[in-house]
Write an enzyme that holds these catalytic residues in place. Structure first.
Site, PDB file in Angstrom:
ATOM      1  N   LYS A  18      13.971  24.543  57.822  1.00 14.50           N
ATOM      2  CA  LYS A  18      13.550  25.845  58.367  1.00 14.50           C
ATOM      3  C   LYS A  18      12.093  26.107  58.028  1.00 14.50           C
ATOM      4  CE  LYS A  18      13.325  28.100  54.196  1.00 14.50           C
ATOM      5  NZ  LYS A  18      12.143  28.605  53.540  1.00 14.50           N
ATOM      6  N   GLY A 110      15.477  22.116  52.165  1.00 10.80           N
ATOM      7  CA  GLY A 110      16.203  20.854  52.349  1.00 10.80           C
ATOM      8  C   GLY A 110      17.488  20.799  51.542  1.00 10.80           C
ATOM      9  N   GLY A 111      17.446  21.252  50.297  1.00 11.55           N
ATOM     10  CA  GLY A 111      18.663  21.258  49.471  1.00 11.55           C
ATOM     11  C   GLY A 111      19.717  22.163  50.106  1.00 11.55           C
ATOM     12  N   ASP A 145      19.513  30.641  50.754  1.00 16.13           N
ATOM     13  CA  ASP A 145      18.968  29.919  51.911  1.00 16.13           C
ATOM     14  C   ASP A 145      20.019  29.040  52.606  1.00 16.13           C
ATOM     15  OD1 ASP A 145      16.437  30.915  51.948  1.00 16.13           O
ATOM     16  OD2 ASP A 145      15.469  29.171  51.023  1.00 16.13           O
TER      17      ASP A 145
HETATM   18  P1  ATP Z   1      13.695  26.579  49.414  1.00 16.03           P
HETATM   19  O1  ATP Z   1      12.879  26.547  50.660  1.00 16.03           O
HETATM   20  O2  ATP Z   1      15.156  26.931  49.661  1.00 16.03           O
HETATM   21  O3  ATP Z   1      13.088  27.320  48.278  1.00 16.03           O
HETATM   22  P2  ATP Z   1      12.763  23.933  48.897  1.00 16.03           P
HETATM   23  O4  ATP Z   1      12.691  23.347  50.251  1.00 16.03           O
HETATM   24  O5  ATP Z   1      11.503  24.432  48.293  1.00 16.03           O
HETATM   25  O6  ATP Z   1      13.853  25.068  48.892  1.00 16.03           O
HETATM   26  P3  ATP Z   1      14.505  21.855  48.105  1.00 16.03           P
HETATM   27  O7  ATP Z   1      14.073  20.649  48.866  1.00 16.03           O
HETATM   28  O8  ATP Z   1      15.742  22.540  48.538  1.00 16.03           O
HETATM   29  O9  ATP Z   1      13.325  22.883  47.939  1.00 16.03           O
HETATM   30  O10 ATP Z   1      14.617  21.400  46.582  1.00 16.03           O
HETATM   31  C1  ATP Z   1      14.449  22.301  45.498  1.00 16.03           C
HETATM   32  C2  ATP Z   1      15.079  21.671  44.262  1.00 16.03           C
HETATM   33  O11 ATP Z   1      16.488  21.657  44.451  1.00 16.03           O
HETATM   34  C3  ATP Z   1      14.656  20.237  44.053  1.00 16.03           C
HETATM   35  O12 ATP Z   1      13.593  20.146  43.173  1.00 16.03           O
HETATM   36  C4  ATP Z   1      15.912  19.567  43.529  1.00 16.03           C
HETATM   37  O13 ATP Z   1      15.846  19.328  42.154  1.00 16.03           O
HETATM   38  C5  ATP Z   1      17.060  20.541  43.796  1.00 16.03           C
HETATM   39  N1  ATP Z   1      18.091  19.986  44.698  1.00 16.03           N
HETATM   40  C6  ATP Z   1      19.414  20.144  44.546  1.00 16.03           C
HETATM   41  N2  ATP Z   1      20.087  19.540  45.541  1.00 16.03           N
HETATM   42  C7  ATP Z   1      19.195  18.985  46.352  1.00 16.03           C
HETATM   43  C8  ATP Z   1      19.292  18.219  47.538  1.00 16.03           C
HETATM   44  N3  ATP Z   1      20.468  17.918  48.094  1.00 16.03           N
HETATM   45  N4  ATP Z   1      18.146  17.824  48.119  1.00 16.03           N
HETATM   46  C9  ATP Z   1      16.956  18.147  47.563  1.00 16.03           C
HETATM   47  N5  ATP Z   1      16.816  18.843  46.435  1.00 16.03           N
HETATM   48  C10 ATP Z   1      17.918  19.271  45.825  1.00 16.03           C
END
Ligand code: ATP
Length: 317
Positions: A18, A110-111, A145
């Site tokens: 997103k 992504g998580g 999210d």
């Molecule tokens: P948001 O936009 O929701 O704040 P983000 O995109 O900044 O999230 P993510 O890629 O979701 O960040 O990852 C944030 C943290 O979540 C990572 O540093 C990781 O340690 C943890 N995490 C837990 N599960 C996952 C997963 N399936 N994929 C990626 N990161 C994950």
């Protein structure tokens, strides 16, 4: 009499990243959180999550960003699968393969996409037949999210971002995402926002920090007007992310100078998202950004796209 359908042996679900077209952060609340008002758009960068019965819980990462996927029990996809198995009293143990094409810790959720994908994949694997709103409720338990990548499209998020309402929009928008080497911690970015708001005698708890999205942005989406949307893009976290990483401001300004219709930090960053006029313009901008050496990785995507959906479910031979 017809035989009961054979349950699939493994199920693969694809879920989108997103971008927040607008993110308004309200005053700091006594519980340490902030009310948010945001408009999400799902974009065509996807993770694929496959679940299959196994003899121990495991996450097997693959894809572009495999080396940055946590493989322990903190992985949101495992947490999602365990949440469903506990609530429906299912004894199965799963192997979860995550094909990671959404930048990690980049503010693109992504998580959360993996958690949403795992919920839908488990629903199919176990034949539970859950309704979308039941899945959305489970998603909200996992994180604010997580409901959006299930829904996809465009949506307005309120509360902590998890209460969704659909947003009317037409057309397709073309994005360029400039990806940084190292992530930014979401809590750290919010703390920096509060610090900046409190500087010079201000108050992070001042109710004047309102969480309302602008009518200009909604109108731009309704008309499918990329020029107007570019002008209306707004993220209250931009300044906090720029304060922690001044090079992100340089990157945002460079992208706009190279012809983007608008640029902003995606969520809590550090990915910087640029809206462009067309597919061709997004190619041109990617080339200019690559030549500028201001970011590690550049991805193009279009939005809005559909939310999490099953792409395959293999049945026993
Ligand atoms: P948001 O936009 O929701 O704040 P983000 O995109 O900044 O999230 P993510 O890629 O979701 O960040 O990852 C944030 C943290 O979540 C990572 O540093 C990781 O340690 C943890 N995490 C837990 N599960 C996952 C997963 N399936 N994929 C990626 N990161 C994950």
């Amino acid at each position: 009499m017809t035989a009961a359908p054979t349950p699939p042996r493994s199920v693969t679900v694809r879920a989108p990243a997103k971008v927040n077209l607008e993110l308004r952060v309200g005053a700091l609340r006594p519980d340490g959180y902030h009310d948010l008002a945001t408009v999400f758009q799902a974009v065509s960068l996807y993770d694929e999550v496959s679940v299959a019965r196994w003899d121990e819980w495991q996450v097997v990462p693959g894809g572009t960003y495999a080396d940055r996927v946590p493989t322990g029990t903190g992985n949101l996809a495992i947490r999602a699968a365990k949440l469903i198995s506990e609530q429906w009293d299912i004894d199965d143990v799963l192997s979860i393969h995550i094909d990671k094409d959404i930048p990690v810790a980049g503010g693109m959720a992504g998580g959360s996409a993996d958690a949403a994908a795992a919920l839908l994949a488990c629903d199919h694997l176990w034949g539970l037949g859950l309704e979308r709103d039941e899945l959305a409720e489970l998603a909200a338990e996992l994180g604010s999210d997580v409901p959006f990548p299930l829904a996809g499209g465009n949506a307005m998020g309120s509360g902590r971002g998890e209460q969704l309402a659909p947003v009317l929009a037409r057309g397709t928008f073309h994005w360029v995402f400039a990806i940084s080497d190292t992530g930014l911690s979401t809590p750290e970015v919010y703390r920096e926002l509060d610090r900046l708001r409190s500087a010079d005698g201000g108050d992070a708890r001042d109710p004047a920090h309102s969480a309302d999205v602008s009518s200009e942005l909604m109108a731009a989406l309704r008309r499918g007007d990329a020029q107007a949307l570019g002008k209306a893009l707004h993220n209250d976290l931009d300044e906090a992310a720029f304060s922690l990483r001044p090079e992100l401001r340089v990157l945002r300004d460079a992208g706009v100078e190279f012809g983007a219709l608008g640029g902003l930090v995606s969520g809590s960053g550090p990915t910087v998202a640029f809206l462009t006029e067309s597919h061709e313009a997004s190619l041109d901008l990617s080339v200019s950004l690559a030549a500028s050496d201001l970011c590690r990785d550049i991805r193009r995507a279009r939005g809005p796209v559909h939310g999490a959906h099953v792409v395959s479910g293999s049945r026993p031979d």
